[in-house]
Scaffold this active site. Structure first.
Site, PDB file in Angstrom:
ATOM      1  N   LYS A 227      -7.876  -2.662 -12.246  1.00  0.00           N
ATOM      2  CA  LYS A 227      -6.861  -1.626 -11.804  1.00  0.00           C
ATOM      3  C   LYS A 227      -7.312  -0.630 -10.887  1.00  0.00           C
ATOM      4  CE  LYS A 227      -4.000   2.220 -13.169  1.00  0.00           C
ATOM      5  NZ  LYS A 227      -3.669   3.211 -14.514  1.00  0.00           N
TER       6      LYS A 227
ATOM      7  N   GLU B  52       0.454  16.191 -15.516  1.00  0.00           N
ATOM      8  CA  GLU B  52      -0.667  15.472 -16.255  1.00  0.00           C
ATOM      9  C   GLU B  52      -1.786  16.486 -16.520  1.00  0.00           C
ATOM     10  OE1 GLU B  52      -1.419  11.827 -14.657  1.00  0.00           O
ATOM     11  OE2 GLU B  52      -3.370  11.507 -15.759  1.00  0.00           O
TER      12      GLU B  52
HETATM   13  C1  LIG Z   1      -1.313   8.866  -9.129  1.00  0.00           C
HETATM   14  C2  LIG Z   1      -0.180   9.456  -9.214  1.00  0.00           C
HETATM   15  O1  LIG Z   1       0.535   9.188 -10.655  1.00  0.00           O
HETATM   16  C3  LIG Z   1      -0.506   8.477 -11.622  1.00  0.00           C
HETATM   17  C4  LIG Z   1       0.070   9.447 -12.763  1.00  0.00           C
HETATM   18  C5  LIG Z   1       1.192   8.794 -13.445  1.00  0.00           C
HETATM   19  C6  LIG Z   1       1.408   7.566 -13.188  1.00  0.00           C
HETATM   20  C7  LIG Z   1       0.963   6.942 -12.353  1.00  0.00           C
HETATM   21  C8  LIG Z   1       1.443   5.504 -12.189  1.00  0.00           C
HETATM   22  O2  LIG Z   1       2.314   4.943 -12.941  1.00  0.00           O
HETATM   23  O3  LIG Z   1       1.030   4.928 -11.264  1.00  0.00           O
HETATM   24  C9  LIG Z   1      -0.174   7.238 -11.746  1.00  0.00           C
HETATM   25  O4  LIG Z   1      -1.337   6.568 -12.332  1.00  0.00           O
HETATM   26  C10 LIG Z   1       0.744  10.052  -8.362  1.00  0.00           C
HETATM   27  O5  LIG Z   1       1.791  10.675  -8.759  1.00  0.00           O
HETATM   28  O6  LIG Z   1       0.078  10.358  -7.201  1.00  0.00           O
END
Ligand SMILES: C=C(O[C@H]1C=CC=C(C(=O)O)[C@@H]1O)C(=O)O
Length: 385
Positions: free
Chosen positions: A141, A190
């Site tokens: 990932k 977050e």
């Molecule tokens: C990297 C980001 O989100 C992260 C946090 C929540 C969900 C995410 C996703 O589903 O890709 C990302 O990991 C952003 O909002 O720039």
């Protein structure tokens, strides 16, 4: 002196050369800081921890996502401040000595947007990471970000921005750090690490779907997200990594599977993780252990960080970095600087990333990053009213 009103604090924020605002997602903790008593630039976790311990009250700031450097910025390469005065809104308490009376505000109209530049080749660049992951199953990932440059006719009105943040993103954290002609703004969902008297809380937030246009569609999309193998895998990498990085310092409590977290534009898979710390761990020690989780970096981490540097066109600075508040006793709360933008003079740089796996659809990921930029875009659009 009576405690200032929210409007006075917001107007003061706009007028001040240096200011910080921090609010937790539940808004039970909120601070406004003004002026600079001390500053720390580009320091690492341990330097900031030692420095914060010497202060009489909390310090605010953030660490750059990685060691790459953003040109022409005093904020984006890591910056912490001990404000001259600090208003703790929850306890209605003032730290430091107020010297600046809350004068009458001068109403200033906000700027208009003159142009917007997006990285249109982002899907093609992300496809190279997908191709690599399809060939190398150990590359599991990577979270790839993009930036949007928005040119404005003038400086933002930060009093209006703070008011709009409160109404438009009510269940996110709010972090606005202003220094001279720069500011970093985040409405992140977050938490990275909260430490309060030996108890800590963190969360896995990863896996995203849009909101529905009505309740029925919204619920259907949430169910789809909870059953989607790609998103569940993307989320599981985050939770597994957090657990493995913390298990020797804490006793952990977490639910069996992810829940749904809803924000105005998107819904996420969400796993709250709490626990009791075994020893004397500070919020910065935990943030250092956790950063970057695979919600911002990837898995394995070294390959993901190298891929981010190769595929992304610009350094991230505070985007996706640990930002927040640190108290002298080592307690505090660090969040991750996503759903964010960097303001410098008449340019706003917006950031968003998405978790990429071998089976990602790069166009869908591009659209997801567009949705994730909407909170900051809406703040900019509101200015011109
Ligand atoms: C990297 C980001 O989100 C992260 C946090 C929540 C969900 C995410 C996703 O589903 O890709 C990302 O990991 C952003 O909002 O720039």
């Amino acid at each position: 002196m009576s405690f200032p009103t929210e409007k006075q604090l917001r107007d003061r924020f706009d007028r001040s050369e240096h200011a910080v605002y921090f609010a937790t997602a539940d808004k039970r903790t909120r601070y406004y800081g003004f002026g600079v008593r001390e500053e720390k630039f580009g320091a690492d976790f341990q330097d900031v921890a030692a420095w914060a311990r010497e202060q009489r009250y909390p310090v605010f700031g953030g660490f750059s996502f990685d060691e790459q450097s953003v040109a022409d910025s005093a904020l984006m390469n890591g910056y912490f401040v001990l404000p001259e005065v600090l208003y703790d809104i929850t306890d209605q308490y003032l730290w430091g000595r107020e010297t600046d009376p809350f004068g009458a505000p001068t109403p200033i109209a906000g700027p208009a947007i003159t142009s917007q530049t997006d990285e249109q080749d982002w899907p093609d660049r992300v496809q190279t990471a997908v191709d690599d992951m399809q060939k190398n199953s150990n590359h599991q990932k990577v979270v790839l970000g993009r930036q949007r440059q928005v040119r404005l006719t003038g400086k933002l009105n930060l009093a209006t921005l703070l008011a709009d943040l409160a109404t438009q993103q009510p269940n996110s954290y709010h972090f606005v750090l202003k220094r001279g002609d720069e500011a970093f703004v985040s409405a992140t969902p977050e938490r990275l690490a909260k430490v309060n008297r030996g108890q800590f809380e963190t969360a896995g937030v990863a896996g995203t779907i849009r909101r529905g246009t009505d309740e029925a569609e919204d619920a259907r999309l949430a169910t789809e997200l909870l059953q989607d193998p790609k998103n569940l895998q993307e989320h599981a990498y985050v939770v597994e990594t957090i657990v493995s990085r913390l298990q020797d310092v804490a006793t952990l409590t977490l639910p069996d599977g992810p829940q749904i977290m809803k924000n105005p534009q998107v819904q996420h898979l969400y796993t709250p993780i709490a626990g009791q710390l075994n020893g004397d761990n500070t919020v910065l020690a935990l943030a250092e252990r956790l950063h970057p989780t695979p919600a911002l970096g990837g898995k394995p981490v070294d390959w993901a960080m190298a891929t981010i540097q190769t595929i992304e066109q610009h350094p991230r600075g505070l985007f996706a970095g640990p930002i927040g508040v640190v108290k002298p006793d080592g307690d505090g709360e660090m969040i991750v600087g996503i759903r964010s933008m960097w303001l410098k003079q008449r340019t706003a740089t917006l950031f968003a990333g998405a978790g990429i796996l071998a089976d990602s659809d790069v166009q869908a990921e591009f659209e997801e990053t567009g949705l994730k930029m909407t909170p900051m875009m809406n703040l900019l659009k509101e200015q011109d009213k």
